[in-house]
Enzyme design. Structure first.
Site, PDB file in Angstrom:
ATOM      1  N   LEU A  85      39.938  50.794  39.443  1.00 61.69           N
ATOM      2  CA  LEU A  85      38.820  51.104  38.557  1.00 61.69           C
ATOM      3  C   LEU A  85      39.361  51.652  37.236  1.00 61.69           C
ATOM      4  O   LEU A  85      38.709  52.464  36.599  1.00 61.69           O
ATOM      5  CB  LEU A  85      37.883  52.123  39.205  1.00 61.69           C
ATOM      6  CG  LEU A  85      36.907  51.592  40.268  1.00 61.69           C
ATOM      7  CD1 LEU A  85      36.027  52.716  40.796  1.00 61.69           C
ATOM      8  CD2 LEU A  85      36.031  50.458  39.730  1.00 61.69           C
TER       9      LEU A  85
ATOM     10  N   CYS B  38      49.565  36.545  39.177  1.00 59.24           N
ATOM     11  CA  CYS B  38      48.655  36.292  40.303  1.00 59.24           C
ATOM     12  C   CYS B  38      47.185  36.237  39.904  1.00 59.24           C
ATOM     13  O   CYS B  38      46.552  35.188  40.043  1.00 59.24           O
ATOM     14  CB  CYS B  38      48.869  37.350  41.376  1.00 59.24           C
ATOM     15  SG  CYS B  38      50.575  37.441  41.927  1.00 59.24           S
TER      16      CYS B  38
HETATM   17  C1  UGA Z   1      48.257  41.405  42.988  1.00 61.17           C
HETATM   18  C2  UGA Z   1      47.579  42.000  44.245  1.00 61.17           C
HETATM   19  O1  UGA Z   1      47.271  43.365  43.986  1.00 61.17           O
HETATM   20  C3  UGA Z   1      48.505  41.877  45.465  1.00 61.17           C
HETATM   21  O2  UGA Z   1      47.843  42.382  46.615  1.00 61.17           O
HETATM   22  C4  UGA Z   1      48.869  40.409  45.666  1.00 61.17           C
HETATM   23  O3  UGA Z   1      49.771  40.237  46.737  1.00 61.17           O
HETATM   24  C5  UGA Z   1      49.530  39.880  44.398  1.00 61.17           C
HETATM   25  O4  UGA Z   1      48.621  40.041  43.274  1.00 61.17           O
HETATM   26  C6  UGA Z   1      49.835  38.412  44.610  1.00 61.17           C
HETATM   27  O5  UGA Z   1      48.896  37.623  44.705  1.00 61.17           O
HETATM   28  O6  UGA Z   1      51.011  38.070  44.802  1.00 61.17           O
HETATM   29  P1  UGA Z   1      50.139  42.259  41.269  1.00 61.17           P
HETATM   30  O7  UGA Z   1      49.848  41.016  40.493  1.00 61.17           O
HETATM   31  O8  UGA Z   1      51.552  42.614  41.584  1.00 61.17           O
HETATM   32  O9  UGA Z   1      49.406  42.188  42.713  1.00 61.17           O
HETATM   33  O10 UGA Z   1      49.535  43.483  40.465  1.00 61.17           O
HETATM   34  P2  UGA Z   1      48.280  44.455  40.576  1.00 61.17           P
HETATM   35  O11 UGA Z   1      48.746  45.820  40.844  1.00 61.17           O
HETATM   36  O12 UGA Z   1      47.233  43.909  41.446  1.00 61.17           O
HETATM   37  O13 UGA Z   1      47.762  44.407  39.054  1.00 61.17           O
HETATM   38  C7  UGA Z   1      47.324  43.195  38.455  1.00 61.17           C
HETATM   39  C8  UGA Z   1      46.836  43.450  37.043  1.00 61.17           C
HETATM   40  O14 UGA Z   1      45.624  44.221  37.056  1.00 61.17           O
HETATM   41  C9  UGA Z   1      47.810  44.243  36.163  1.00 61.17           C
HETATM   42  O15 UGA Z   1      47.864  43.646  34.891  1.00 61.17           O
HETATM   43  C10 UGA Z   1      47.192  45.625  36.073  1.00 61.17           C
HETATM   44  O16 UGA Z   1      47.512  46.280  34.877  1.00 61.17           O
HETATM   45  C11 UGA Z   1      45.710  45.296  36.136  1.00 61.17           C
HETATM   46  N1  UGA Z   1      44.881  46.417  36.624  1.00 61.17           N
HETATM   47  C12 UGA Z   1      45.063  46.896  37.887  1.00 61.17           C
HETATM   48  C13 UGA Z   1      43.903  46.952  35.798  1.00 61.17           C
HETATM   49  O17 UGA Z   1      43.703  46.519  34.646  1.00 61.17           O
HETATM   50  N2  UGA Z   1      43.131  47.972  36.271  1.00 61.17           N
HETATM   51  C14 UGA Z   1      43.282  48.483  37.522  1.00 61.17           C
HETATM   52  O18 UGA Z   1      42.534  49.421  37.886  1.00 61.17           O
HETATM   53  C15 UGA Z   1      44.273  47.933  38.345  1.00 61.17           C
END
Ligand code: UGA
Length: 433
Positions: free
Chosen positions: A250, A260
């Site tokens: 959030l 991803c």
């Molecule tokens: C994501 C999923 O969280 C994993 O469970 C999954 O295995 C992986 O994709 C995949 O498909 O291989 P990841 O891409 O490593 O993992 O990163 P996340 O931590 O999910 O973040 C993704 C993006 O969302 C980032 O750019 C992050 O900055 C953004 N984000 C995340 C936000 O803008 N707000 C948030 O509250 C959380």
């Protein structure tokens, strides 16, 4: 157990090293000879906390080795497919590498085998793989879908403490071998979730698209908050305390990037189009993600002034798509740099891990300097832009920030303490604050 991992990208490399650490005998295969050579020496191409130690330890104790040979890889009891499936221009995942790999496996197969798909693949791919082997080999090939939920930046930790293990398979033998594969983790039974292969394939897309939707949801609320003079951080606490909603994912800001979410949302829209189902929800999720970028960019232009932009320089903190990784694939920071570089005087870039990776993507610009530390060129810049929330940026040295010529900070992740910054006489621009 003897296992082979096909593909040494993010998931493949981490999974291979961690399965070896659990005591399995692992061979990791990649077609890239240079990569295999350096991995064999324990040199990882990715920055992932904890991975280097596990790699080195398991190469040394001979539980982990690397190869480019399918003949060697096919001697295992279990093959785990971790092949990349990048998005094509139309959003559809490109299965070319996966199909080439299947061909090589079928040529070298000398016995019955279990094939586990960890790559994120469109619904129906495992059925395709099953049909492929039925038509190309006389050996029995059991197909299992085991989607991966590792997060970059904490992938090793996620591997050893998974929230769940999703297994899509149709036979008792497949269940048994998957139990054996994960047995050393000593997980309670309820962590294993068995289902149809197609359900497992869709579970992966459902998980990622839910999280991306949650991010776009809070970002949309942040847009409203800004107009309503509310604070998105307070709203996050207000709704996140409801256990049905939950506090995680959030964080409003520049939106989601990486290899991803953007790819999987596109793929899901494509799946809906194929099934001739309305695709408005995920199209809006994607659109809001783009809106956040445009809103942030406009904030910078409005605050600096379009006329002054070409005389202005910026320090940019954070280049990777998220903290604790050197991965810059679909990084919003890089997208912003591409947008700004031709319009501004100079950009001073800093990231704790991703400078080398960024360099390859940005080498067409002559007005970029890579900094040795976060403050190196602060006095030469008009403003600071934060794109990635690395821990080391959290409590910045205010005195050094005060040397910014225009005393302006644009915080794309709502990460800095606004009150402290404003108190120091610096203008603060966040999203939804
Ligand atoms: C994501 C999923 O969280 C994993 O469970 C999954 O295995 C992986 O994709 C995949 O498909 O291989 P990841 O891409 O490593 O993992 O990163 P996340 O931590 O999910 O973040 C993704 C993006 O969302 C980032 O750019 C992050 O900055 C953004 N984000 C995340 C936000 O803008 N707000 C948030 O509250 C959380």
């Amino acid at each position: 157990m003897k296992i082979s991992i096909i593909g040494t990208g993010y998931v493949g490399l981490v999974s291979g090293a961690c399965f070896a650490d659990l005591g399995h005998s692992v061979i990791s295969l990649d077609k890239d000879k240079t990569k295999i050579r350096s991995l064999s020496q324990g040199k990882s191409s990715i920055y992932e906390p904890g991975l280097d130690e596990i790699l080195k330890k398991n190469i040394q104790n001979k539980r982990l080795s690397f190869t480019t040979s399918y003949k060697i890889a096919c001697q295992a009891d279990l093959l785990i497919l971790c092949i990349d499936t990048p998005a094509k221009k139309n959003g559809e995942p490109n299965l070319r590498n996966l199909k080439l790999s299947l061909k090589s496996i079928s040529t070298e197969l000398k016995k019955d085998i279990f094939i586990v798909t960890k790559s994120t693949v469109p619904i129906g791919t495992n059925q395709y793989i099953k049909n492929f082997f039925e038509n190309s080999t006389r050996f029995k090939v059991n197909i299992i879908s085991n989607p991966e939920f590792l997060r970059e930046g904490c992938a090793v930790q996620d591997f050893f403490s998974p929230s769940r293990i999703v297994i899509g398979c149709g036979s008792k033998a497949s269940r048994k071998i998957m139990k054996k594969l994960y047995a050393p983790l000593k997980l309670p039974n309820q962590k294993f979730i068995y289902m149809k292969v197609q359900s497992a394939e869709l579970t992966k897309y459902a998980a990622n698209s839910f999280l991306a939707t949650k991010i776009s949801f809070i970002n949309k609320i942040s847009q409203i908050a800004e107009h309503a003079n509310a604070d998105i951080h307070e709203i996050k606490t207000g709704i996140g305390s409801d256990s049905r909603i939950g506090n995680e994912f959030l964080n409003a800001g520049l939106g989601y990037g990486g290899s991803c979410f953007p790819k999987d949302i596109k793929a899901l829209i494509n799946i809906e189009k194929k099934f001739k189902i309305d695709h408005s929800l995920f199209s809006v999720v994607e659109e809001i993600n783009n809106q956040q970028f445009s809103i942030f960019y406009k904030k910078i232009i409005d605050a600096i002034g379009i006329q002054s932009l070409k005389y202005s320089s910026f320090v940019i903190w954070g280049l990777s798509f998220k903290p604790n990784t050197n991965d810059v694939r679909d990084s919003i920071a890089l997208r912003l740099i591409h947008r700004l570089a031709d319009q501004v005087k100079h950009l001073y870039l800093y990231d704790p891990e991703a400078i080398r990776e960024s360099f390859f993507h940005l080498n067409q610009y002559s007005n970029i300097t890579y900094c040795k530390n976060a403050y190196e060129h602060m006095q030469n810049a008009n403003a600071l832009i934060l794109c990635t929330e690395w821990h080391e940026f959290q409590n910045p040295e205010i005195k050094k920030l005060n040397s910014l010529k225009d005393k302006k900070i644009f915080d794309g992740r709502n990460f800095l303490n606004k009150e402290v910054i404003v108190k120091a006489g610096i203008e603060y621009f966040g999203l939804g604050k």
